[in-house]
Scaffold this motif. Structure first.
Motif, short mmCIF file in Angstrom:
data_model
loop_
_atom_site.label_atom_id
_atom_site.label_comp_id
_atom_site.label_asym_id
_atom_site.label_seq_id
_atom_site.Cartn_x
_atom_site.Cartn_y
_atom_site.Cartn_z
N GLN A 1 1.78 92.64 113.39
CA GLN A 1 2.74 93.67 113.03
C GLN A 1 3.47 94.11 114.29
OE1 GLN A 1 -0.66 94.61 112.94
NE2 GLN A 1 -1.12 93.71 110.97
N ARG A 2 4.76 94.26 114.17
CA ARG A 2 5.55 94.67 115.33
C ARG A 2 6.31 95.94 114.98
NH1 ARG A 2 4.79 91.98 120.05
NH2 ARG A 2 7.00 92.00 120.47
N ALA B 1 9.99 94.83 107.31
CA ALA B 1 9.32 95.76 106.41
C ALA B 1 10.08 97.07 106.28
CB ALA B 1 7.89 96.02 106.88
N ALA B 2 10.64 97.52 107.37
CA ALA B 2 11.37 98.79 107.34
C ALA B 2 12.24 98.88 108.58
CB ALA B 2 10.39 99.95 107.32
N TYR B 3 13.37 99.49 108.42
CA TYR B 3 14.20 99.84 109.56
C TYR B 3 14.96 101.11 109.21
CZ TYR B 3 18.46 98.08 107.34
OH TYR B 3 19.51 97.89 106.49
N ALA B 4 15.13 101.97 110.17
CA ALA B 4 15.81 103.23 109.93
C ALA B 4 16.39 103.76 111.23
CB ALA B 4 14.84 104.26 109.34
N VAL C 1 9.97 97.82 111.65
CA VAL C 1 8.69 97.13 111.55
C VAL C 1 8.96 95.75 110.99
CG1 VAL C 1 6.42 97.11 110.44
CG2 VAL C 1 7.43 99.28 111.14
N HIS C 2 8.39 94.72 111.62
CA HIS C 2 8.47 93.37 111.05
C HIS C 2 7.15 92.66 111.27
CE1 HIS C 2 9.01 90.91 114.77
NE2 HIS C 2 9.62 91.99 115.24
N TYR C 3 6.90 91.64 110.45
CA TYR C 3 5.64 90.91 110.53
C TYR C 3 5.79 89.56 109.84
CZ TYR C 3 5.05 92.71 105.75
OH TYR C 3 5.22 93.02 104.43
N ARG D 1 19.58 93.85 116.10
CA ARG D 1 19.62 92.89 117.21
C ARG D 1 18.28 92.88 117.95
NH1 ARG D 1 20.79 93.76 122.10
NH2 ARG D 1 21.98 95.67 121.76
N ALA D 2 17.67 94.05 118.12
CA ALA D 2 16.36 94.12 118.77
C ALA D 2 15.30 93.41 117.93
CB ALA D 2 15.96 95.58 119.00
N VAL D 3 15.36 93.57 116.62
CA VAL D 3 14.42 92.90 115.73
C VAL D 3 14.59 91.39 115.83
CG1 VAL D 3 13.83 92.47 113.30
CG2 VAL D 3 14.17 94.82 114.11
N VAL D 4 15.84 90.92 115.75
CA VAL D 4 16.10 89.48 115.80
C VAL D 4 15.70 88.91 117.16
CG1 VAL D 4 17.95 87.74 115.76
CG2 VAL D 4 17.83 89.51 113.98
N SER D 5 15.95 89.63 118.22
CA SER D 5 15.54 89.18 119.55
C SER D 5 14.01 89.08 119.64
CB SER D 5 16.07 90.13 120.62
OG SER D 5 15.71 89.70 121.90
N ASP D 6 13.32 90.07 119.10
CA ASP D 6 11.86 90.04 119.13
C ASP D 6 11.33 88.88 118.29
OD1 ASP D 6 9.41 91.36 120.04
OD2 ASP D 6 9.08 91.80 117.92
N ILE D 7 11.92 88.64 117.13
CA ILE D 7 11.50 87.51 116.30
C ILE D 7 11.78 86.20 117.03
CG2 ILE D 7 11.97 86.25 114.15
CD1 ILE D 7 12.43 89.03 112.85
#
Length: 160
Positions: free
Chosen positions: A22-23, A58-61, A38-40, A83-89
């Protein structure tokens, strides 16, 4: 935003995610937290041969004061968070992997739907009352200006 993440988002991510995958990402504008995501990896998603992986957003806000607006950097808050989520993935997979990012959105949540559609996600089905939005990692990288080569040194297998 804080109540939702504390009461629901993190618990839901733990229930559906692979162990230790979980991130939680926080978006800051100067000294203030103005967004979270949150992504996983979906339990049972992907294969060991380097083929297909599904990653759940899972969620973004974003905080109310920046919704639809820009950060002090001039970038839209929603774009900076995604962009932060995609970079982390990107940093979690090999460039050879096919990664699909999915998210569940209630049909009446027009702001979230419009945001995801703006950055390349599209409806790929329905799960209960939710619409399933999906986007390939490569399309998300292009749309959100994430350079995959910048994250290559951070690559490690999901769940490690």
């Amino acid at each position: 935003m804080q109540t939702y993440f504390q009461d629901q988002a993190i618990e839901e991510a733990q229930a559906g995610a692979l162990l230790y995958d979980q991130r939680l990402l926080l978006l800051r504008d100067a000294d203030e937290v103005v967004g979270a995501a949150v992504h996983y990896s979906e339990t049972g998603s992907g294969d060991d041969s380097g083929g297909f992986f599904e990653r759940r957003l899972a969620a973004y806000a974003t905080a109310s004061r920046v919704q639809g607006g820009k950060l002090s950097t001039g970038e839209y808050a929603s774009k900076a968070l995604l962009r932060a989520v995609v970079s982390d993935i990107t940093s979690r997979y090999s460039p050879q992997n096919m990664v699909i990012i999915t998210g569940l959105v209630l049909p009446m949540n027009k702001p979230s739907r419009a945001c995801l559609e703006r950055y390349g996600w599209s409806i790929s089905g329905q799960q209960g009352p939710y619409l399933v939005y999906a986007n390939s990692l490569s399309t998300a990288q292009r749309t959100l200006d994430v350079d995959p080569s910048l994250d290559i040194d951070a690559f490690h297998e999901p769940g490690t």
